[in-house]
Scaffold this motif. Structure first.
Motif, short mmCIF file in Angstrom:
data_model
loop_
_atom_site.label_atom_id
_atom_site.label_comp_id
_atom_site.label_asym_id
_atom_site.label_seq_id
_atom_site.Cartn_x
_atom_site.Cartn_y
_atom_site.Cartn_z
N ASN A 330 137.60 -46.60 -28.38
CA ASN A 330 136.85 -47.95 -28.59
C ASN A 330 137.23 -48.26 -30.09
N GLY A 331 138.11 -47.89 -30.66
CA GLY A 331 138.44 -48.38 -32.08
C GLY A 331 137.94 -47.40 -33.26
N LEU A 332 137.50 -46.35 -32.69
CA LEU A 332 136.96 -45.60 -33.91
C LEU A 332 137.94 -45.31 -35.05
N PRO A 333 137.48 -44.98 -36.25
CA PRO A 333 138.48 -44.79 -37.33
C PRO A 333 139.44 -43.57 -36.95
N LEU A 334 140.77 -43.93 -37.21
CA LEU A 334 141.83 -42.79 -36.96
C LEU A 334 142.23 -42.26 -38.31
N VAL A 335 142.03 -41.14 -38.71
CA VAL A 335 141.92 -40.44 -40.00
C VAL A 335 143.04 -39.34 -40.07
N CYS A 336 143.93 -39.81 -41.04
CA CYS A 336 145.02 -38.69 -41.26
C CYS A 336 144.45 -37.77 -42.80
N THR A 337 144.12 -36.78 -42.50
CA THR A 337 143.69 -36.11 -43.83
C THR A 337 144.61 -35.28 -44.75
N MET A 338 145.66 -34.82 -44.37
CA MET A 338 146.61 -34.13 -45.22
C MET A 338 148.01 -34.45 -44.98
N TYR A 339 148.82 -33.83 -45.87
CA TYR A 339 150.52 -34.14 -45.68
C TYR A 339 150.75 -32.68 -45.99
N ALA A 340 151.69 -32.07 -45.01
CA ALA A 340 152.20 -30.66 -44.95
C ALA A 340 153.30 -30.80 -44.20
N GLY A 347 149.55 -32.45 -50.01
CA GLY A 347 148.49 -33.28 -50.53
C GLY A 347 147.63 -33.74 -49.66
N VAL A 348 146.62 -34.56 -49.87
CA VAL A 348 145.43 -34.97 -49.30
C VAL A 348 145.34 -36.49 -49.42
N ASN A 349 144.65 -36.94 -48.26
CA ASN A 349 144.33 -38.43 -48.29
C ASN A 349 143.05 -38.72 -48.85
N LEU A 350 143.06 -39.18 -49.88
CA LEU A 350 141.54 -39.43 -50.76
C LEU A 350 140.79 -40.83 -50.38
N ASN A 351 141.40 -41.44 -49.26
CA ASN A 351 140.89 -42.56 -48.91
C ASN A 351 140.81 -42.56 -47.13
N PRO A 352 140.18 -41.35 -46.76
CA PRO A 352 140.48 -41.12 -45.47
C PRO A 352 140.01 -42.33 -44.29
N LEU A 353 139.39 -43.08 -44.55
CA LEU A 353 138.86 -44.16 -43.61
C LEU A 353 139.81 -45.47 -43.79
N CYS A 354 140.80 -45.38 -44.41
CA CYS A 354 141.79 -46.56 -44.55
C CYS A 354 142.47 -46.90 -43.20
N LYS A 355 143.13 -48.13 -43.13
CA LYS A 355 143.83 -48.14 -41.84
C LYS A 355 144.92 -47.30 -41.79
N PRO A 356 145.49 -46.97 -40.62
CA PRO A 356 146.56 -46.18 -40.60
C PRO A 356 147.89 -46.69 -41.03
N GLU A 358 148.06 -47.89 -43.91
CA GLU A 358 147.52 -47.74 -45.41
C GLU A 358 147.69 -46.46 -45.95
N VAL A 359 147.77 -45.53 -44.98
CA VAL A 359 147.55 -44.05 -45.41
C VAL A 359 148.34 -43.69 -46.59
N SER A 360 147.83 -43.32 -47.59
CA SER A 360 148.61 -42.55 -48.87
C SER A 360 148.14 -41.28 -49.02
N TYR A 361 149.04 -40.42 -49.46
CA TYR A 361 148.65 -39.26 -49.86
C TYR A 361 148.80 -38.65 -51.24
N THR A 362 147.77 -37.99 -51.70
CA THR A 362 147.81 -37.73 -53.26
C THR A 362 148.40 -36.27 -53.15
N LEU A 363 149.54 -35.96 -54.03
CA LEU A 363 150.26 -34.77 -53.97
C LEU A 363 149.29 -33.90 -54.88
N ILE A 364 148.85 -32.64 -54.59
CA ILE A 364 148.21 -31.91 -55.28
C ILE A 364 149.03 -30.99 -56.43
#
Length: 620
Positions: A330-340, A347-356, A358-364
């Motif tokens: 029912n249109g719940l947020p789809l969250v991508c949390t990390m890149y591995a 790295g991690v997604n610092l804006n997890p509620l963004c649209k799929p 627009e997902v961007s990962y900040t490399l640690i």
């Protein structure tokens, strides 16, 4: 180097959780503010501890740890360049070839070389780095959705088969390694890792028993669930489809308070028994009522009404599953949390509620030393597949000079990721194409664009154009007795079925008059599957994450019409070539409108755990 946040081993009050979250966020702030200094220290540390390993001596580093010398003497490499070293380690050579620390196991990549999974060396301490990245995810999420510690996560997590190299090292996927480690099984109390699935259900090697028991536990605790997920979008959808198929059995277990006899694993039965401790006819009626309804739209929020979001990877090829996830949730947020990946956690997604999209990962910057190779792609209005340079064993001197450091990437530019890790990879081309989307302090944030050269993917499989071409070439031999050939073909990853499956569109050149029996085309399907890499075949045979391959025969001149359509959208007639994979919906519709017959692979292809040569050695 900034200190990583530490987990507490005892159950803590809320204010301690807040303190832990604050420390995690401060860590991110610190390492991103000092990204270049951290990267210099990471590289110096990697080179200092590995100064005497054979690989670095071979390339004349001579114990130097500065960035300039390293870039000058160490080549940018792909897997094939170190495959001889990997083979030596796999066969039992324990000398310091790539790393001064002992290689603890191999992580099997979903990428392949010569049809077999790539083997990524790892060391024991890497588990700590992976745990660190995991520990950052929920503190980030808690900024956007409060009180997640007050409920549970329903995550469908699974282990995959593993094997041993001739030298005795375990070879397995990175997540299987993590789930079987003490970092996961003996994890300290943390309300954010409070899952509905007991460890025993996750660690069950039987995929049916694992899925059934995890779903049952999730249903029994449905009011406590605040977030749901799996690793990939495809895996989560398989869980929902499993519920569609087996809800009657699950409801019967809930109604009677007894576990189905099909679940035979003793550890799983004990663990589930502690949750399914009594008969609950009211819950069984509720689940049955929802599952009996004609529409399954919103089934996630109907059965698990307190769910705040769906935690799955929906970037790259997984984006094809977004409409299905939206339907079920029912249109719940789809969250991508990390890149591995198997090579390294990034790295991690610092804006997890963004649209799929627009997902961007900040490399640690503490995870590894990162470099970036500029790439250039061609794209004709979505008609042709993304075109990337065919990877060469080594880059030219000028191409090596193009590589830039983490803090020197340019906004909007696309790069191929290159890593140097603590576990013995030096200037290794991961194969992912990333686009710079912004910056967190001095650390760049990247959109994941695509996996280099991949044309087809359903789950964790990755099939490239060369591999597909060879598979088709092998299959066409079945047509020779009928004086027939494939004049043109393309492919499509069909995810409207669960599991998804590969579809090949064939236009035939028929010179003979003898009709081709359906069994011949079915043999063609199976030959293609037998010719594809071990990750694909494992998905078909063991994981059941990929359905039978399908060949659709299309009318004569179909590919001429495909070219006409591409040219109408602006493609140059001089540059046009038939795309070997299509994704653009109007083109798929065009192809499907001209299908005259279709055939499926009649059985699963052959697959056994481990590398082909290990199995051959074992048999001899």
């Amino acid at each position: 180097m900034p200190e990583a946040p530490k987990n507490s081993s005892k159950q803590t009050e809320h204010y301690n959780l807040e303190e832990k979250n604050t420390k995690a966020l401060e860590f991110i702030e610190d390492v991103t503010s000092n990204a270049d200094e951290v990267q210099k220290r990471v590289l110096a540390e990697i080179l200092a501890r590995n100064a005497h390993v054979e690989y670095l001596r071979r390339h004349g580093l001579n114990g130097r740890t500065d960035r300039e010398t390293f870039k000058k003497v160490a080549p940018v490499i792909s897997y094939e360049d170190i495959q001889p070293d990997i083979s030596r380690i796999a066969n039992g050579d324990t000398s310091q070839i790539l790393c001064s620390k002992p290689i603890s196991e191999f992580l099997t990549s979903s990428g392949t070389s010569g049809g077999e999974r790539k083997l990524m060396p790892t060391i024991q301490e890497e588990m700590g780095r992976r745990s660190l990245l995991y520990s950052l995810l929920m503190p980030v999420m808690s900024q956007f959705i409060p009180d997640l510690e007050k409920g549970k996560g329903m995550y469908f997590l699974f282990i995959k088969s593993e094997s041993k190299t001739p030298g005795g090292l375990v070879a397995r996927p990175v997540l299987t390694s993590y789930y079987k480690s003490s970092h996961f099984t003996e994890r300290p109390y943390d309300p954010y890792t409070n899952y509905t699935s007991p460890n025993e259900t996750i660690l069950c090697s039987d995929s049916y028993q694992s899925m059934y028991s995890q779903l049952l536990c999730g249903l029994c605790q449905h009011m406590e669930v605040l977030r749901v997920g799996a690793v990939f979008a495809s895996g989560f959808i398989r869980a929902i489809r499993f519920l569609e198929k087996h809800w009657r059995l699950l409801c019967n277990d809930i109604r009677t308070g007894t576990l189905n006899a099909q679940i035979t694993d003793p550890a799983v039965r004990d663990a589930v028994g502690r949750i399914l401790s009594r008969a609950d006819p009211k819950l069984a009626d509720f689940v049955e009522t929802e599952c009996r309804k004609e529409s399954w739209q919103g089934i996630i929020t109907r059965i698990w009404p307190n769910t705040k979001y769906v935690d799955v990877i929906v970037t790259g090829t997984m984006s094809q599953y977004i409409p299905t996830l939206d339907y079920y949730s029912n249109g719940l947020p789809l969250v991508c949390t990390m890149y591995a990946s198997s090579e390294c956690y990034f790295g991690v997604n610092l804006n997890p509620l963004c649209k799929p999209s627009e997902v961007s990962y900040t490399l640690i910057p503490t995870m590894a030393y990162f470099e970036f190779l500029p790439v250039h792609r061609n794209n004709f209005n979505g008609v042709t597949a993304n075109s990337l340079p065919v990877p060469k064993s080594q880059l030219s001197e000028n191409e090596q000079l193009e590589l830039v450091d983490l803090v020197d990437v340019k906004l909007g530019q696309e790069y191929e990721l290159v890593v140097t890790t603590y576990a013995g990879l030096y200037r290794y081309r991961v194969g992912d194409v990333l686009r710079v989307d912004g910056f967190k302090n001095k650390a760049p944030q990247f959109n994941f664009i695509c996996r280099k050269n991949v044309v087809l993917s359903i789950d964790s499989d990755k099939t490239d154009e060369v591999e597909l071409q060879n598979a088709v070439k092998n299959a066409v031999h079945h047509l020779v007795p009928f004086d027939a050939n494939v004049s043109e073909y393309t492919s499509y990853a069909d995810t409207t079925t669960i599991p998804g499956h590969y579809v090949l569109y064939w236009e035939l050149s028929l010179k003979g008059s003898t009709p081709i029996p359906p069994s011949v085309f079915e043999d063609c399907c199976l030959t293609i599957e037998e010719s594809l890499n071990s990750v694909y075949r494992q998905g078909r045979v063991s994981d059941k994450s990929i359905g039978p391959l399908e060949i659709k025969i299309v009318e004569t001149s179909t590919f001429d019409k495909l070219m006409d359509y591409a040219i109408s959208l602006g493609a140059s007639i001089n540059q046009y070539k038939t795309p070997r994979c299509v994704k653009f919906a109007p083109i798929v519709e065009l192809l499907n409108s001209r299908v005259v017959s279709k055939y499926f692979s009649p059985k699963c292809p052959k697959w056994v755990p481990g590398h082909k040569e290990w199995c051959n050695n074992h048999e001899q």
